[in-house]
Enzyme design. Structure first.
Site, short mmCIF file in Angstrom:
data_model
loop_
_atom_site.label_atom_id
_atom_site.label_comp_id
_atom_site.label_asym_id
_atom_site.label_seq_id
_atom_site.Cartn_x
_atom_site.Cartn_y
_atom_site.Cartn_z
CE1 TYR A 62 -109.35 -13.33 -118.95
CE2 TYR A 62 -108.12 -15.37 -119.17
CZ TYR A 62 -109.07 -14.61 -118.53
OH TYR A 62 -109.76 -15.13 -117.45
CB VAL A 63 -103.41 -11.30 -117.62
CG1 VAL A 63 -102.65 -11.78 -116.38
CG2 VAL A 63 -102.45 -10.74 -118.66
N GLY A 72 -97.52 -7.36 -113.99
CA GLY A 72 -96.77 -6.89 -115.15
C GLY A 72 -96.85 -7.79 -116.37
N GLY A 100 -99.50 -8.39 -118.49
CA GLY A 100 -100.13 -7.69 -119.61
C GLY A 100 -99.18 -6.68 -120.23
CE1 TYR A 105 -104.66 -3.05 -123.69
CE2 TYR A 105 -106.97 -2.49 -123.91
CZ TYR A 105 -105.97 -3.44 -123.89
OH TYR A 105 -106.26 -4.76 -124.06
CD GLU A 163 -111.88 11.09 -129.44
OE1 GLU A 163 -113.09 11.28 -129.62
OE2 GLU A 163 -111.41 10.63 -128.38
#
Length: 176
Positions: free
Chosen positions: A90-91, A99, A101, A135, A144
């Site tokens: 969390y930011v 930058g 995260g 991500y 998957e």
């Protein structure tokens, strides 16, 4: 902002109130504030007790709290090695895009390699497009065919109470 000074450090017991604030911010963002029931005593025991269950890295930007990452050791039977599991990242909203995260994720990836872990993984809410995009930009890919399963609260207590003679608990309990 290119001139921001970002510093990462391990949390210490005095950070527990800050960690609780950051958890509350994350829970609100994820629309799960009603599930955030951790107390200072819970975190004290889990993070700094005799058998720590998790670790926290605090991010600071220009000397002010900016975010955190809470993680723990997992294990891969297929790899035969531990892994690093990121439970929460969390930011603070006002500091996103600087930058922070990315720095936290790079730090955790390096930590996983330094510790000889075989992988670094986490879950993300399927509606959280900004996080998913972030991500993907780091090279992460979805698993998957896998879905997260959970038993908690009353269901966990019921499952534990309704074991049978073939259950793992029964096998681990000495007779008599």
């Amino acid at each position: 902002m290119p001139n921001d000074t970002i510093h990462l450090r391990p949390a210490v017991p005095a950070d527990i109130p800050l960690v609780l604030e950051l958890i509350a911010g994350l829970a609100e963002y994820e629309r799960l504030a009603h599930e955030a029931v951790a107390t200072a005593a819970d975190l004290e025991a889990a993070l700094f007790g005799p058998r720590p269950a998790a670790e926290v890295v605090i991010a600071e930007c220009d000397g002010q709290p900016a975010g955190f990452a809470l993680f723990f050791v997992s294990f891969s039977t297929f790899l035969g090695k531990p892994g690093l599991y990121l439970e929460d990242l969390y930011v603070l909203p006002a500091l996103r895009g600087r930058g922070i995260g990315r720095r936290l994720m790079v730090h955790l990836a390096r930590l996983a390699l330094e510790r000889g872990y075989g992988r670094f993984e986490w879950s993300v809410l399927d509606w959280n497009t900004p996080a998913i995009d972030f991500y993907r930009g780091l090279g992460a890919r979805p698993m998957e065919g896998w879905t997260v399963q959970r038993v908690s609260g009353d269901a966990l207590r019921t499952l534990a109470a309704n074991g049978d003679a073939g259950s793992a608990h029964a096998l681990a309990t000495p007779p008599g």
